[in-house]
Scaffold this active site. Structure first.
Site, mmCIF file in Angstrom:
data_model
loop_
_atom_site.group_PDB
_atom_site.id
_atom_site.type_symbol
_atom_site.label_atom_id
_atom_site.label_comp_id
_atom_site.label_asym_id
_atom_site.label_seq_id
_atom_site.Cartn_x
_atom_site.Cartn_y
_atom_site.Cartn_z
ATOM 1 C CG HIS A 1 -25.518 26.690 16.420
ATOM 2 N ND1 HIS A 1 -24.494 26.710 15.503
ATOM 3 C CD2 HIS A 1 -26.172 27.887 16.283
ATOM 4 C CE1 HIS A 1 -24.507 27.872 14.853
ATOM 5 N NE2 HIS A 1 -25.514 28.584 15.301
ATOM 6 N N GLY B 1 -24.283 26.286 9.941
ATOM 7 C CA GLY B 1 -23.221 27.289 9.904
ATOM 8 C C GLY B 1 -23.182 28.008 8.571
ATOM 9 C CG HIS C 1 -33.421 29.239 15.682
ATOM 10 N ND1 HIS C 1 -32.744 29.746 14.600
ATOM 11 C CD2 HIS C 1 -32.634 29.490 16.751
ATOM 12 C CE1 HIS C 1 -31.603 30.272 14.983
ATOM 13 N NE2 HIS C 1 -31.508 30.130 16.299
ATOM 14 C CG MET D 1 -35.196 28.534 5.216
ATOM 15 S SD MET D 1 -35.644 30.106 4.444
ATOM 16 C CE MET D 1 -37.151 29.654 3.572
ATOM 17 C CD GLU E 1 -37.568 24.217 9.688
ATOM 18 O OE1 GLU E 1 -36.881 24.826 8.847
ATOM 19 O OE2 GLU E 1 -37.210 23.150 10.225
ATOM 20 C CE LYS F 1 -35.172 31.382 7.985
ATOM 21 N NZ LYS F 1 -34.607 30.044 8.123
ATOM 22 C CG HIS G 1 -34.703 33.806 15.531
ATOM 23 N ND1 HIS G 1 -34.796 34.852 16.410
ATOM 24 C CD2 HIS G 1 -33.470 33.268 15.729
ATOM 25 C CE1 HIS G 1 -33.681 34.954 17.119
ATOM 26 N NE2 HIS G 1 -32.853 33.995 16.719
#
Length: 384
Positions: free
Chosen positions: A311, A314, A165, A290, A151, A383, A148
């Site tokens: 999404h 991955g 996120h 990132m 940004e 983060k 999560h």
């Protein structure tokens, strides 16, 4: 374009591990699958169901397929700011974000929220304990941990975006685990053998199914409202640091969720575990890892994917493998001149871009699912 990699299993992934296909194939064999399972180009092994899979069902739902972070997803806001409007450094933004958006395992606000968005959520089906009710309040509008993030990005026009996120935090996790365990107990009670216990399901029309649906829909609404609350904070903080600017539009979308939809001439439940809805014209946010690009997309309405797309990038490595094989030094090098939690580099090695698949390849694999509207590059990363 997809290929059939196993019976009733279509894949859009050019980079996929055999174990991922095997796991998804187990789900595709279940008798209540309403057609085929669709694997997105970012697919990788998950708990029970594959992350990056779209699972259509009729008459039943697999709680572990939705997962334990019910309603996890993305929110992105385009602003009127351009790179020229920003200060030379965004260092002043970090303490504002850290103060206004608590992050980390179990972390919440010191005082329960008074956010008006909470008033419209009502209560889940499950009766919450006093401790859980406090968690609902204190963790609303907080980021969580793992992958999560918050940004600030620039698109190809140098227009500034805020991107975030997050999901349903501790309460979503607790509700999900409760119903996953209920489903497993029912499988044992009715002597139903499964290839994977995490594929345990609830049958529509039963009290257990109804309870799960109500809790799940509540957690999804909680997650979306929580993202909206955090988005307000990050945008306000960004405009404060810039000293100018307004918002243009906001996109808020789930990527761990279930809802009723109509596909291939029938009504069904569509579970997207690590996938977003991409019906024709739907706007979505697909983040890279990132240090890599992210994308604002519009859906093309692919019938074969049940109007879905990936999404994110991955994972290529598990978190434990990333911590073994990658270093804080190489993460720092990749992050370059971005403003980020550099003091926590050792803790963030499992989020290293090398632990993820190539987001550009993921996007190339799904040209028939989405159209890229904007390509974002990070200049600030916070983060969880």
């Amino acid at each position: 374009m997809p290929i059939e990699v196993a019976p009733r299993l279509l894949s859009w992934a050019s980079d996929i591990e055999p174990g991922t296909i095997d796991q998804a194939a187990r789900a595709a064999k279940l008798p209540f699958i309403a057609g085929h399972v669709a694997l997105m180009p970012d697919a990788h092994v998950g708990m029970g169901a594959t992350v990056g899979s779209v699972i259509p069902t009729k008459g039943a739902i697999i709680p572990a397929a939705v997962g334990v972070d019910i309603g996890c997803g993305m929110v992105a806001t385009e602003t009127t700011l351009t790179a020229a409007d920003l200060p030379d450094s965004l260092a002043a933004l970090m303490p504002l974000v850290e103060q206004r958006i608590p992050a980390g395992v179990g972390q919440g606000h010191d005082d329960p929220t008074t956010d008006s968005a909470m008033a419209g959520l009502g209560k889940p089906h499950t009766e919450l304990t006093g401790k859980q009710e406090r968690t609902v309040l204190t963790q609303f509008g907080t980021l969580g941990s793992g992958n999560h993030f918050v940004e600030v990005c620039l698109d190809e026009r140098d227009r500034v975006w805020a991107v975030l996120h997050s999901g349903s935090r501790g309460i979503g996790n607790q509700l999900a685990k409760k119903h996953i365990e209920t489903a497993k107990k029912l499988m044992k009670q009715y002597f139903i053998a499964l290839d994977d216990p995490d594929l345990a399901y609830l049958v529509q029309g039963t009290p257990e199914f109804t309870a799960y649906i109500r809790d799940m829909l509540w957690a999804q609404a909680y997650a979306m409202a929580s993202r909206a609350a955090m988005n307000t904070q990050i945008v306000a903080s960004l405009l404060q640091v810039a000293g100018t600017g307004e918002t243009v539009r906001t996109i808020n979308c789930h990527h761990n969720f279930t809802q009723q939809e109509h596909h291939h001439s029938q009504d069904m439940w569509v579970t997207r575990k690590g996938a977003i809805k991409a019906a024709a014209g739907d706007l979505g946010v697909i983040p890279g890892s990132m240090g890599t690009r992210s994308y604002i997309v519009s859906g093309l309405g692919s019938a074969a994917s049940y109007d879905s797309c990936s999404h994110g990038a991955g994972r290529r490595m598990s978190r434990s493998q990333a911590r073994r094989d990658l270093t804080a030094e190489s993460l720092t090098e990749v992050m370059g001149d971005r403003t980020w939690n550099s003091g926590r580099a050792n803790d963030l090695v499992d989020e290293h871009p090398s632990a993820y698949k190539d987001i550009d390849q993921v996007m190339a694999d799904q040209k028939d699912l989405v159209r890229v509207e904007h390509t974002l590059r990070q200049i600030f990363n916070y983060k969880g």
